[in-house]
Design a protein around this motif. Structure first.
Motif: not given
Lengths: 462, 462
Positions: A173, A179, A192, A194, A443-444, A447-448, B440-441, B443-445
């Motif tokens: 990341x 990850x 999810x 990913x 936004x995604x 976030x990452x 990470x998931x 964070x997406x949420x």
């Protein structure tokens, strides 16, 4: 790049895997797209890490110092997604090039990102297995690059694209954390998806360090034919009829008259230079049913007005037919110095309309647009033959491209079928995603990658 | 629920599409999982919106007031993802049940979320088209629910699962905004693959309001056979050999002795009650090659020790063979009042180990675990036959389930192949995703649903 950063990077990858001279860094100012970075966008350094741990350390450093990182495989990217952007770190994955595992019982393989796609295909085919995605670049492009871009190819119509064959990933990341996603099973709904989010994320969300690939049994045999049509409309209609008839060829390639003329001049393969369109069709599967399938396809071609049909009866004859398709880009490269290959994709029933409208756009702006396409999946490659040094023509080309993108979305299609958005097409993306769609993707990304260090500018623009 | 909220909701959906009485709301305290909400978790209201605009208004309201929203289709969820949680709005999609379009030329369909999967399949099959995903619930479950959970089924081994057939979506985000993803083409790499991110997101990221589905031509014919083995290991090994032999049946179902005995007692289909395992195998494709394929499968079964083989020669005989599989759940439901169906999935070469270790776990905790599975894709359904009223046994069952999950991950598998994580398995998720993966998931949420209003607790726990 600050000397202390270079020193830290040397500690991570070793001096022999790090490049800083102008002549070295110049190579990363371009890729296979028409984008070329200015000298002011020369990278600060290029590194060739050998392990996931090294990549983790590099990204941790870059994130701490807020230095942009541009991941790169073989540099065959056709949307400018791998060109350097100022004082950045170019992270080249080519040293991580091992096929770690081919597991025949589970029909999976595990590879490092630097493995060359064509070589991987040959290895699995020797075991009777099949990895279908076949981007034109496969002889040099890497699996990591293919996953980052979700590469396609002619076989997409029957077999889908890269995303359909990726079961799991190991990634680093932007924050340097390692990850893993997905796994070794076809069915997997834990959390999810990913894996699919990272596939096609164009190096903006993570650096891919390991790939779990789904394989299928290698089809027993294949059969190739070519059909020549006076009119493009007939050929397009034939594509729709073949699919609607329940036949799914593994390739269904379309060439227009500009391509036909140039290929014939260049490669002398016996194409009638007055023809409006040529379809190159390949079916594969059990040998017992191939001739029946080719027969059905032939019948449809004739019914819709094919003036010439050639069915290959030997492997060599099939190779000859494919030669026409393979010579396509080389043949038009002789016409003009700059070749811009777009890959707008439309629902296949819209191909006739799309082709006609693109020809109208070419006429309107007085430029040459040749059309070649993976017609079976509507993935048209409108090829603009131009000269980037001719500023006045370049301005017309730009307007024509704008219109092609608007047209594509109007016809229910996609700005890019398989080339990606990269830096080249980021200004068009909201045409398709809409404002909300892009905002959610941003936004995604945020976030990452809160510091926006991974391939900044790609997809989302400056 | 505050009366003024109810009033606002009535304005949006109309009084006739809104429910507030205990007897109405009680229905949403359970789904097809073993989870059952307490009365304190009774929903505040259930609404049945009829349009995307209504859903947008409901979510805008819920987001403003920070009211949890639980989306729900037919309530066949098997991981507790659709049960009510306190004073929430249950959002039922069943009124939006139209097949909007079946486009034969482009092999796609567009449906609303409330369309029943089995009915959709019948409609496309009448046109010679095929939508393969076949969850056991398909006679009642909805397309929206199937997409939200990424439903699977027996045909996964050859045809993949729901995610492989979803090209685009229209969704309402937790903030009430309407967003479209993907499109009508197989090749589409414009931006992140939001379609795949939303598919399988279990109602935590968006409410699905329209689905663009990929179809394929309907296979010409199919052929069914059953093979009986004395030992489970032989049957498991046969599964691996069939796949490694380059044959990909469309279904490859495995039943263990507990199932065999109960099915025979219940349905009298002629299964040898002493057999260790039964494989039910179906191949499909061109009629010319089916008998060759069945012949090859038969040869492998015999070589690996099948004691009985029955090949169906008519449609009725095939139906008889499938009757055994279809009677499975009904037959064990007679044994104990509570049936917990797990769906841990392992790489198929690990099936023999997984089965043996699960049997050891059953013995250790002195409980009954029957095994039935989509063996072709490693998707085992370990079925725990118990009685939830027996507190002491329930405690042992819980420990056994813990061990099965640890085992699954240890064997390189997935906690859930097709049932989802829901509320039932959220406490196990990091076993597979790892801490970083879950973070990470999350964070997406959070990026998409900052107030955590959409199906809170699902996947991520409280």
């Amino acid at each position: 790049m600050k000397p202390e950063i270079i020193q830290e990077l040397i500690k991570i990858v070793g001096e022999e895997n790090l490049y800083t001279t102008l002549e070295d860094l110049y190579c990363y100012t371009y890729d296979a797209s028409f984008l070329k970075a200015d000298l002011k966008d020369l990278a600060g350094v290029a590194v060739y890490p050998g392990t996931v741990e090294e990549i983790s350390m590099i990204l941790t450093l870059a994130n701490r110092e807020k230095i942009p990182v541009v991941p790169r495989g073989a540099g065959t990217n056709v949307s400018g997604g791998s060109v350097s952007i100022g004082d950045c770190i170019v992270l080249v994955l080519k040293r991580m090039n091992k096929i770690l595992e081919i597991d025949k019982k589970n029909l999976i393989a595990v590879v490092e990102p630097g493995v060359i796609t064509g070589q991987f295909q040959r290895e699995v085919e020797q075991l009777g297995l099949f990895y279908p995605p076949d981007p034109a670049s496969l002889a040099v492009s890497t699996m990591g690059g293919n996953v980052a871009e979700c590469a396609g190819g002619p076989r997409g119509v029957k077999y889908g694209v890269t995303r359909d064959y990726i079961l799991g990933l190991e990634v680093v990341l932007p924050t340097g954390e390692i990850m893993t996603t997905g796994g070794r099973t076809i069915k997997n709904v834990t959390g999810y998806d990913m894996t699919k989010l990272f596939t096609g994320s164009e190096g903006t969300l993570c650096v891919i360090t390991k790939i779990i690939v789904k394989l299928i049994p290698l089809p027993e045999a294949k059969s190739t034919m070519m059909a020549v049509f006076s009119e493009m409309e007939q050929a397009s209609e034939t594509v729709s009829e073949i699919i609607a008839g329940g036949l799914v060829p593994c390739s269904l390639e379309l060439l227009d008259n500009i391509y036909i003329k140039n290929i014939e001049e260049y490669a002398k393969v016996g194409l009638p230079v007055e023809a409006g369109a040529v379809l190159l069709i390949e079916v594969d599967g059990d040998s017992e049913i191939l001739s029946k399938q080719i027969g059905k396809v032939e019948e449809i071609c004739r019914r819709l007005g094919a003036v010439q049909i050639r069915v290959a009866t030997t492997k060599e004859e099939a190779e000859d037919l494919w030669l026409a398709r393979r010579s396509a880009f080389a043949s038009v490269s002789r016409v003009k110095p700059t070749i811009i290959g777009e890959d707008a994709t439309v629902p296949r029933s819209q191909i006739p309309v799309a082709v006609r409208r693109i020809q109208e756009i070419a006429a309107k702006y007085n430029i040459i647009i040749a059309i070649l396409g993976h017609a079976g999946d509507g993935n048209l490659h409108a090829t603009i033959l131009t000269d980037e040094m001719d500023r006045e023509e370049a301005a017309r080309v730009e307007k024509a491209i704008d219109e092609i993108f608007v047209l594509t979305v109007e016809l229910g299609g996609s700005l890019s079928g398989e080339h990606g958005i990269g830096r080249a097409k980021s200004k068009f993306i909201t045409l398709q995603t809409g404002k909300i769609g892009l905002e959610i993707q941003r936004k995604i990304k945020h976030a990452l990658d809160p510091n926006n260090i991974l391939n900044p500018g790609v997809m989302f623009g400056a």
